[in-house]
Each structure stands twice: as structure tokens, then as C-alpha cells.
Design a protein around this motif. Sequence first.
Motif, PDB file in Angstrom:
ATOM      1  N   LYS A   8      -6.126 -11.206  36.859  1.00 35.14           N
ATOM      2  CA  LYS A   8      -4.903 -12.010  36.927  1.00 35.14           C
ATOM      3  C   LYS A   8      -5.091 -13.261  37.767  1.00 35.14           C
ATOM      4  N   THR A   9      -5.923 -13.165  38.807  1.00 37.30           N
ATOM      5  CA  THR A   9      -6.120 -14.310  39.697  1.00 37.30           C
ATOM      6  C   THR A   9      -7.222 -15.236  39.215  1.00 37.30           C
ATOM      7  N   THR A  10      -7.802 -14.930  38.058  1.00 34.13           N
ATOM      8  CA  THR A  10      -8.917 -15.716  37.543  1.00 34.13           C
ATOM      9  C   THR A  10      -8.499 -17.150  37.252  1.00 34.13           C
ATOM     10  N   ALA A  11      -9.331 -18.093  37.688  1.00 36.04           N
ATOM     11  CA  ALA A  11      -9.096 -19.509  37.428  1.00 36.04           C
ATOM     12  C   ALA A  11      -9.944 -19.947  36.237  1.00 36.04           C
ATOM     13  N   ALA A  12     -10.132 -21.254  36.091  1.00 35.49           N
ATOM     14  CA  ALA A  12     -10.821 -21.784  34.915  1.00 35.49           C
ATOM     15  C   ALA A  12     -12.280 -21.359  34.836  1.00 35.49           C
ATOM     16  N   ALA A  13     -12.852 -20.951  35.949  1.00 29.90           N
ATOM     17  CA  ALA A  13     -14.265 -20.558  35.957  1.00 29.90           C
ATOM     18  C   ALA A  13     -14.508 -19.277  35.163  1.00 29.90           C
ATOM     19  N   ASN A  14     -13.434 -18.577  34.797  1.00 32.27           N
ATOM     20  CA  ASN A  14     -13.529 -17.375  33.977  1.00 32.27           C
ATOM     21  C   ASN A  14     -14.339 -16.269  34.637  1.00 32.27           C
ATOM     22  N   ALA A  15     -14.207 -16.180  35.950  1.00 30.04           N
ATOM     23  CA  ALA A  15     -14.823 -15.088  36.710  1.00 30.04           C
ATOM     24  C   ALA A  15     -13.735 -14.428  37.542  1.00 30.04           C
ATOM     25  N   ALA A  75       3.464  -6.663  28.082  1.00 38.74           N
ATOM     26  CA  ALA A  75       2.249  -6.146  27.449  1.00 38.74           C
ATOM     27  C   ALA A  75       2.537  -4.884  26.637  1.00 38.74           C
ATOM     28  N   LEU A  76       3.354  -3.984  27.176  1.00 40.11           N
ATOM     29  CA  LEU A  76       3.628  -2.715  26.509  1.00 40.11           C
ATOM     30  C   LEU A  76       4.549  -2.874  25.303  1.00 40.11           C
ATOM     31  N   ASN A  77       5.505  -3.804  25.406  1.00 40.08           N
ATOM     32  CA  ASN A  77       6.530  -3.889  24.370  1.00 40.08           C
ATOM     33  C   ASN A  77       6.295  -4.985  23.337  1.00 40.08           C
ATOM     34  N   TYR A  78       5.720  -6.104  23.756  1.00 35.18           N
ATOM     35  CA  TYR A  78       5.592  -7.235  22.838  1.00 35.18           C
ATOM     36  C   TYR A  78       4.178  -7.801  22.773  1.00 35.18           C
ATOM     37  N   ASP A  79       3.246  -7.116  23.449  1.00 37.20           N
ATOM     38  CA  ASP A  79       1.822  -7.414  23.321  1.00 37.20           C
ATOM     39  C   ASP A  79       1.471  -8.859  23.692  1.00 37.20           C
ATOM     40  N   TYR A  80       2.042  -9.342  24.776  1.00 38.24           N
ATOM     41  CA  TYR A  80       1.579 -10.636  25.282  1.00 38.24           C
ATOM     42  C   TYR A  80       1.497 -10.590  26.807  1.00 38.24           C
ATOM     43  N   GLU A  81       0.650 -11.447  27.344  1.00 36.72           N
ATOM     44  CA  GLU A  81       0.389 -11.461  28.785  1.00 36.72           C
ATOM     45  C   GLU A  81       1.292 -12.474  29.476  1.00 36.72           C
ATOM     46  N   THR A  82       1.925 -12.031  30.536  1.00 33.72           N
ATOM     47  CA  THR A  82       2.737 -12.932  31.344  1.00 33.72           C
ATOM     48  C   THR A  82       1.862 -13.548  32.440  1.00 33.72           C
ATOM     49  N   ARG A  83       1.777 -14.863  32.460  1.00 35.69           N
ATOM     50  CA  ARG A  83       1.095 -15.591  33.531  1.00 35.69           C
ATOM     51  C   ARG A  83       2.107 -16.578  34.100  1.00 35.69           C
ATOM     52  N   TRP A  84       2.640 -16.222  35.255  1.00 37.33           N
ATOM     53  CA  TRP A  84       3.830 -16.877  35.777  1.00 37.33           C
ATOM     54  C   TRP A  84       3.644 -18.364  36.025  1.00 37.33           C
ATOM     55  N   PHE A  85       2.508 -18.756  36.551  1.00 38.12           N
ATOM     56  CA  PHE A  85       2.339 -20.157  36.925  1.00 38.12           C
ATOM     57  C   PHE A  85       2.304 -21.074  35.699  1.00 38.12           C
ATOM     58  N   GLU A  86       2.045 -20.470  34.542  1.00 46.43           N
ATOM     59  CA  GLU A  86       1.969 -21.269  33.313  1.00 46.43           C
ATOM     60  C   GLU A  86       3.304 -21.349  32.570  1.00 46.43           C
ATOM     61  N   ARG A  87       4.327 -20.695  33.072  1.00 46.06           N
ATOM     62  CA  ARG A  87       5.589 -20.569  32.330  1.00 46.06           C
ATOM     63  C   ARG A  87       6.574 -21.702  32.598  1.00 46.06           C
ATOM     64  N   ALA A 121       4.530 -26.777  28.561  1.00 44.69           N
ATOM     65  CA  ALA A 121       3.370 -26.905  27.670  1.00 44.69           C
ATOM     66  C   ALA A 121       2.469 -28.068  28.064  1.00 44.69           C
ATOM     67  N   ASN A 122       3.027 -29.051  28.728  1.00 43.98           N
ATOM     68  CA  ASN A 122       2.264 -30.248  29.097  1.00 43.98           C
ATOM     69  C   ASN A 122       2.151 -30.409  30.611  1.00 43.98           C
ATOM     70  N   LYS A 123       2.232 -29.314  31.336  1.00 45.94           N
ATOM     71  CA  LYS A 123       2.350 -29.417  32.788  1.00 45.94           C
ATOM     72  C   LYS A 123       1.144 -30.066  33.442  1.00 45.94           C
ATOM     73  N   GLU A 124      -0.060 -29.859  32.924  1.00 45.22           N
ATOM     74  CA  GLU A 124      -1.232 -30.476  33.550  1.00 45.22           C
ATOM     75  C   GLU A 124      -1.197 -31.994  33.403  1.00 45.22           C
ATOM     76  N   ALA A 125      -0.829 -32.480  32.221  1.00 46.18           N
ATOM     77  CA  ALA A 125      -0.741 -33.924  32.010  1.00 46.18           C
ATOM     78  C   ALA A 125       0.361 -34.530  32.879  1.00 46.18           C
ATOM     79  N   ILE A 126       1.491 -33.842  32.970  1.00 47.84           N
ATOM     80  CA  ILE A 126       2.599 -34.337  33.793  1.00 47.84           C
ATOM     81  C   ILE A 126       2.202 -34.349  35.263  1.00 47.84           C
ATOM     82  N   ALA A 127       1.555 -33.282  35.704  1.00 51.90           N
ATOM     83  CA  ALA A 127       1.148 -33.202  37.112  1.00 51.90           C
ATOM     84  C   ALA A 127       0.204 -34.336  37.485  1.00 51.90           C
ATOM     85  N   GLU A 128      -0.692 -34.695  36.586  1.00 49.89           N
ATOM     86  CA  GLU A 128      -1.625 -35.786  36.878  1.00 49.89           C
ATOM     87  C   GLU A 128      -0.888 -37.114  37.051  1.00 49.89           C
TER      88      GLU A 128
END
Length: 379
Positions: free
Chosen positions: A154-161, A217-229, A279-286
Motif C-alpha cells: 500500500k505504501t509503494t511509490a513509483a519505484a514499484n518496490a 476489494a471484497l465487494n466490487y473488486d477494486y483497490e482504494t488508494r486514498w491519495f489518488e482519489r 484525474a489530472n492532479k499531477e499536472a495541476i500540482a506542477e
Amino acid sequence: MSSVLEGVKVLELCEVFQGPLAGQILGDFGADVLKIERPGRGDSLRHSDTVANAHGKMGSYFGAVNRNKRSICLDLKSPDDQEHFRRLLQEADVLMHNYRPGVLQRMGFSYAEVQKINPRIIYAGASGFGESGPLSGMAGQDFLIQSISGIAWKTTAAANAPTFINVPIADYTSGLLLAQGILLAILERQRSGLGQQVNVSLFNALIAMQSLEAATALNYDYETRWFERALNFTAQASDGWLTVIGFFRDNPLHLICKGLGIEDLSTTPGWTDKHGQAANKEAIAEVLRPHFLPLTVAQSVEQLQGAGVLAAPILDFNQVLAHPQVAANELIATVPVSGQEDMRFIGSPVKLSRTPATVRRGPPALNAHRTEIIEKSGD
């Protein structure tokens, strides 16, 4: 002033953090907690603070979760000490342990055997993975539980580790649950007159901590990632960092721009509502980040909060401990330690108006109370 748990006697057969935290919670609110330790070495947490130990001082880790307790060393494989332990069980309200499943049973102190000695006793076990199942015999440790519970991914960043939270969240959470379970069993005993077993585990604690994420995950088969919402991001000001959170607002970008005193970027096509902004939060943040650089963190937070945006400074831990809110909430407790200066630890976060947590004694020296405990149990 009487304490909530005055008159409750607790036998704590626990080491490290999970069980001792629960024992300290009970002790802070008045329980008489007898910490039963291994002869010679005691709780391994006593020796984990090598800096303090090198100077002959009380270890900070041990002191953090062992105030309001008395210490006695008992070898539960020794017939004499087993007899002392049986006498203590006769008088106890609670037995806590964090042995692996089966260990106490092999010593002759299963719940069934202890129940024969004292049918009113609450027999509370804290383990890594639970009393049964394929992992029940496996050693548990916080980073291992973060690994196997999904937290490390869950705490994994872009490095995918996988990465880890540098706080023993499984130990702390399961310690709270252990104290909760014991208190519930004490309340029930007032009706039935009988004790019962209480079982918690590091594994259960971290799975339960993810209740909201598990629901999707149990009911609708998708992952919640709060910071991306939502339009959530971090930004650097002139003297540090802050976090900006777009939750609970229909058009957070409009409010952020208002707080910064810049043109309303929410009129940009695709950025007009919270969904497009998420959906565009990275572009807006920049685009937004350069506007924070002339401001201090305090100015940024004040201006954003004034515009109705959730924002807070990102502090290092020394800044947190020195923060006036920590003082206002009375979160630092001064604790006496025999043979050295007083120490400071995190106090109880639970505030009761009439019967608050108290510091009645500091963390005990190893086996410091054996004589008084044995003599009293023999009365």
C-alpha cells in the motif's frame, strides 16, 4: 480520587510492545500490573536501547510501555516458581501473555488448567497470527505483519518496490485491541461471574485496520488508494513542506487558487470539477507548486485553511514533540525512574474528566518487587 481499574490485578507475561502496551494502558487507569519476566534477562525490550544501556540507564523503549507495573522474575519451568505462579493466578483478575500458541499449554497453564485454578480469570493471549490456521506457529514481528497484510504494498511509490512504515503499527493497534478485549471481558464478568478467553493478533489488527479498503476489494473488486482519489498533493514552501488535500470539496482547485490569490485554474477544460481534478492532479500540482515557494509553510496553511482547503505542515518528529498542541493535549508524561533522573514518555491519549490516567510508579527494575509479591501471595 479513585481509579477506574483500582482493585483489578493483572499478571503480564508479555515482552516487547504489543502485550506490555496493553498492560500499561490497564496500569495507567489503576490496575495492579505484575510484570512476570524471565530470570536473569527479563523482557528483551530492556536491552534494545543500546545507547541508554551503554550508560547504565533505563532503556527508553522499555520505559515507554512499562510504567505503573511491578516486576517479578519467575521461571515457569521450575516447580517452585510454578507454585508461586499458581498462587498469583488464584488472586488475579487477568492473565496476559504473548507466547506463541501452545507454549503455555506445554507448561501446564492452558486456559482449561488456569480456569480450574480461578474460574473468574480473563485469559488474554496476544500472538502474531492467531491461535489456529496455517500461520499460527509462525513468529510475528511488525515488519513481517506489514509485509503479509498488504501494508507494505500500500505504501509503494513509483519505484514499484515495497516500503515500510517506520512505526510499529501492528504492535500498537493490537495492543489497543488487547486492552479493549480485556475490558469487555471484565464488564461481562460483572453479569456472569465467569472469566473467558480473549485473543488478538498482529495479523488481525492490520487486516482490520484496512476495513474500508477491504470493503471495495471484497465487494466490487477494486483497490482504494486514498491519495489518488482527489486533488491531493505535497508542495514545498520557502521554509518546509506542506500537504494539500482536496477531499470533501466539489471544486477544490477553485478554493486552492482563491487561497493562493491566483487566477482560477478550475476554468481550464477537464479541470472544472473534483473528478477531473483528481484525474489530472499531477499536472495541476506542477502548475500550483511554484506559487507556494514565496510563502512560508505557516502562511500557506493559513491561507488555504482560510479558503476552506484542508492543509497542514509536514513536520519532522522533533518538531512534533515540541509542538504546542502536544503540550495542550498533555501527551508527554514525566515518569520517575529509580536511580536516575526522571524520564519523559508519551502519556495516555485517552482523557477521562473524573478518573484520568495517572503515573503512580515508573518502569520497574528487573525483579524489583519479587519479595513483596511473593510474601503477599503467601498470605
